[in-house]
Write an enzyme that holds these catalytic residues in place. Structure first.
Site: not given
Length: 402
Positions: A89, A288, A319, A360
């Protein structure tokens, strides 16, 4: 960082939060946890001690970035490490402003581990934030408490403001001003944090999975109480209220400087005349929730398109890739863009999908599994413990009751 003892009620058992406790203990903070109650004995802004070894932030980017801000103002060197996902990240976004304040930070090609050498006092400065990141803003605010003057952060895209609100709860004078489309937040290095007990509201990002599931299932009915409905976090609710025949937030109250309410959703999506497009500043307020919003798109007439969401590529997983690949496995028509995706209304089919080690993504595709024909298997589903231990038990109990 406060003077005195703070008792925290309704503290999450999520792995990220436990990781934060572990790191703070290694910095010499006395913390006692019994279930969801936590007692923290404050050490003040500069009472931390040099840890014996590196601080392991696990999967938590929030832990690493916020600790970077605190440690930038300490008079010792610390190394922050993390798991394989965290090592990928980007950290330059937090390194640059902290170095401008006087900290020395070594990194591995803009990624963790970070080695932070604090110089006290840090220099105050004005930071124009070009990346919509509440984590970066929070890191700077925490560092600013050890600066030699007033530090200001100027946002052109508003991000969540939990840190500002919590600092105010701890008696810090946080000065906020608005000018056209710019928001400026200022704190002084002379501020002293004073301990106060805190009650944490339930997390709206966790509630979002149940909000969307209920909205998509006609005849369903769900009520969630004591949910944090901070205005920088309710974009997901505004979206559902526009799409759903009967949904609302009510019974508002203020708890520890945060707004709390009850959310009711009665299932049944309204017909639409055109594709739903989400882009621009609103993306920062629902970043999110975008994985579960992608699932919502499969149930909307004309589908959904999400743009300006390139930040999704540097979360716990990429994602955008995770969403598009898994939806294709479930038979959905989906298009990947550099900064988002487009999902057509689709009849989902049960399939084997991959969490990509991302909590998630796992929770979003659990909801997709409920909406699909046939059985859905999620690989590496235990990653939900990062933010929501017991998620599958809660989901099962709700679906059984209906």
């Amino acid at each position: 960082m406060a003077v005195g003892d703070t008792r925290i009620e309704n503290f999450s058992t999520a792995e990220d939060c436990q990781t934060t406790i572990k790191c703070l203990k290694e910095l010499g903070v006395s913390i006692t946890q019994i279930g969801n109650d936590v007692l923290v004995k404050g050490v003040g802004k500069n009472g931390f001690r040099k840890p014996i070894g590196p601080l392991d932030c696990g999967n938590s980017g929030t832990t690493l970035r916020l600790l970077a801000g605190i440690l930038a103002g300490q008079d010792f060197e610390t190394t922050l490490i993390g798991d394989e996902s965290l090592k990928k990240r980007p950290m330059q976004r937090v390194i640059d402003p902290l170095e401008k304040m006087g900290a020395r930070i070594g990194s591995s090609d803009d990624k963790p581990p970070l080695t932070i050498s604090g110089i006290y006092p840090l220099r105050s400065f004005a930071h124009v934030q070009n990346i919509a990141s509440a984590q970066v803003k929070s890191s700077i605010l925490l560092a600013a408490l050890n600066s030699d003057g007033d530090t200001s952060i100027i946002e052109t895209i508003w991000t969540r403001d939990h840190t500002e609100r919590m600092l105010e709860w701890f008696d810090v004078n946080v000065r906020t001003s608005m000018r056209k489309d710019r928001k400026q937040v200022t704190v002084s290095g002379s501020e002293v944090l004073k301990a106060h007990d805190v009650k944490i509201p339930s997390d709206i990002s966790s509630a979002a999975f149940f909000i969307v599931a209920a909205a998509c299932l006609r005849g369903s009915n769900i009520e969630m109480t004591n949910v944090g409905v901070n205005r920088t976090r309710t974009a997901i609710c505004d979206l559902i209220f526009d799409l759903c025949a009967d949904a609302e937030i009510h019974t508002f109250t203020d708890v520890c400087n945060e707004r709390v309410g009850t959310i009711n959703v009665y299932g049944g999506l309204l017909p639409r005349k055109q594709r739903l497009l989400l882009n621009g500043p609103i993306i920062a307020q629902m970043i999110d929730e975008l994985p579960i919003i992608a699932i919502l798109g499969t149930q909307l007439e004309h589908g959904i398109e999400v743009r300006d969401a390139g930040e999704l590529r540097v979360k716990e997983s990429d994602r955008i890739v995770a969403i598009t690949e898994n939806l294709k496995r479930m038979g959905a028509e989906v298009t990947e863009f550099d900064d988002g995706f487009k999902v057509e209304k689709s009849r989902l089919k049960g399939a084997v999908v991959d969490s990509f080690g991302d909590h998630r993504i796992a929770m979003a595709f659990a909801v997709a599994g409920i909406l699909a024909d046939g059985e859905t298997e999620i690989i590496d589903a235990h990653c939900v413990d990062v933010s929501f231990p017991g998620f599958f038990d809660v989901l099962a109990s709700i679906t059984r009751s209906t």
